[in-house]
Design a protein around this motif. Structure first.
Motif, short mmCIF file in Angstrom:
data_model
loop_
_atom_site.label_atom_id
_atom_site.label_comp_id
_atom_site.label_asym_id
_atom_site.label_seq_id
_atom_site.Cartn_x
_atom_site.Cartn_y
_atom_site.Cartn_z
N PHE A 1 -33.91 -13.66 7.62
CA PHE A 1 -32.72 -14.23 6.99
C PHE A 1 -31.51 -13.95 7.87
O PHE A 1 -31.55 -13.11 8.77
N TRP B 1 -41.74 -17.31 -2.67
CA TRP B 1 -43.04 -16.66 -2.78
C TRP B 1 -42.92 -15.15 -2.84
O TRP B 1 -43.87 -14.45 -3.17
N LEU B 2 -41.73 -14.65 -2.53
CA LEU B 2 -41.49 -13.21 -2.58
C LEU B 2 -41.05 -12.84 -4.01
O LEU B 2 -39.88 -12.65 -4.29
N MET C 1 -43.22 -11.94 8.92
CA MET C 1 -43.39 -12.55 7.62
C MET C 1 -42.21 -13.43 7.20
O MET C 1 -42.39 -14.52 6.68
N SER C 2 -41.01 -12.94 7.39
CA SER C 2 -39.84 -13.70 6.93
C SER C 2 -38.59 -13.14 7.59
O SER C 2 -38.58 -12.01 8.07
N LEU D 1 -35.32 -9.35 9.97
CA LEU D 1 -36.66 -9.86 9.75
C LEU D 1 -37.56 -8.69 9.38
O LEU D 1 -37.23 -7.53 9.62
N HIS E 1 -34.38 -18.09 0.47
CA HIS E 1 -35.26 -19.26 0.56
C HIS E 1 -36.72 -18.99 0.28
O HIS E 1 -37.49 -19.93 0.14
N ASP E 2 -37.14 -17.78 0.19
CA ASP E 2 -38.57 -17.50 0.10
C ASP E 2 -38.97 -17.17 -1.34
O ASP E 2 -39.05 -16.01 -1.73
N CYS F 1 -34.33 -12.05 2.08
CA CYS F 1 -35.17 -13.20 2.39
C CYS F 1 -35.54 -13.95 1.12
O CYS F 1 -35.51 -15.19 1.06
#
Length: 266
Positions: free
Chosen positions: A184, A136-137, A181-182, A169, A133-134, A129
């Motif tokens: 992919f 923030w991780l 949370m997220s 996920l 694109h995330d 994830c």
């Protein structure tokens, strides 16, 4: 996603840096700063919530922090400076009454033919994830969520083709609530299959009573998300914490031949 917390966090960070440079930053200084901000605000209650979330960013989060802050509507995010908590007052949830698995999605999942496993390759799924694109991780945030997973407070759903992870996920697993949370996918229907497997686990005799997705998307809407105030999620969390149902398969290997796991063997 920008919230009212952004400028407040920037202000607190600037003041913190000045206090650190002067050698006077500490718990007492943070309390005094918080009181000053709250007293000078026209909306003291809202500011108090934001100050609490921003102030928590100065302290390395523990698994208990992640769960407690989730109950308060805050999600742990990574930044260049470290971590911060973002507040989401309104949520999008799926309940037994709203959940659905449309015929076309069932067909796509069946045709994709992926194997589905719960609680396997948690770190790999979270990093996938992050890679896609995330941003923030960050590594420190991923480590915090991995620690929570090791303690049973986070879960994942992976989709595999010939043993290769092609979608999934992950989220918080608190009581009988999944906090998504997220997700992919690296192959068609990889993410859709993971969502379908999660939705199949909503019900009184299954794993969850509610899935909270935070903010929705067109894909999630097809599975029955509805907007709800934070209080709805809090009531569900409070009522379910004492009756958590463990995953039926405790060894972490719960692959199925079906694309969507059955209630008896998620």
């Amino acid at each position: 996603m920008t919230t009212r917390l952004e400028p407040l966090f920037d202000l607190l960070t600037a003041v913190r840096d000045r206090l650190r440079a002067a050698g006077v930053i500490g718990p007492l200084a943070r309390v005094r700063l918080a009181r000053l901000l709250i007293r000078s605000s026209p909306d003291r209650l809202a500011t108090a919530h934001e100050v609490a979330a921003a102030g928590a960013s100065f302290v390395p989060p523990t698994p208990a922090d992640i769960i407690g802050q989730f109950y308060c509507g805050n999600i742990l995010f990574g930044t260049e400076e470290g971590t911060r908590w973002k507040f989401y007052g309104r949520r999008f949830v799926i309940t037994p009454e709203t959940s659905r698995l449309p015929r076309r999605i069932r067909r796509d999942i069946r045709n994709a033919g992926y194997d589905v496993a719960f609680d396997r390759d948690f770190g790999e799924i979270v990093r996938a994830c992050a890679d896609r694109h995330d941003n923030w991780l960050t590594p420190s945030v991923i480590a915090s969520y991995e620690q929570l997973h090791e303690m049973g407070g986070a879960t994942c759903i992976g989709c595999y083709r010939d043993g290769e992870l092609v979608g999934g996920l992950w989220g918080l697993d608190i009581g009988r609530v999944l906090g998504g949370m997220s997700m992919f996918h690296s192959a068609d229907s990889g993410g859709t299959t993971a969502i379908g497997a999660a939705v199949e686990q909503i019900g009184p005799d299954r794993r969850w009573d509610m899935i909270d997705v935070g903010t929705t998307s067109p894909l999630w809407e097809r599975f029955g998300t509805v907007e709800a105030p934070l209080a709805v999620l809090q009531d569900q969390l409070a009522g379910a914490l004492g009756r958590n149902t463990p995953p039926p398969d405790q060894d972490g290997d719960s692959s199925t031949d079906a694309a969507v796991a059955s209630p008896a063997s998620p």
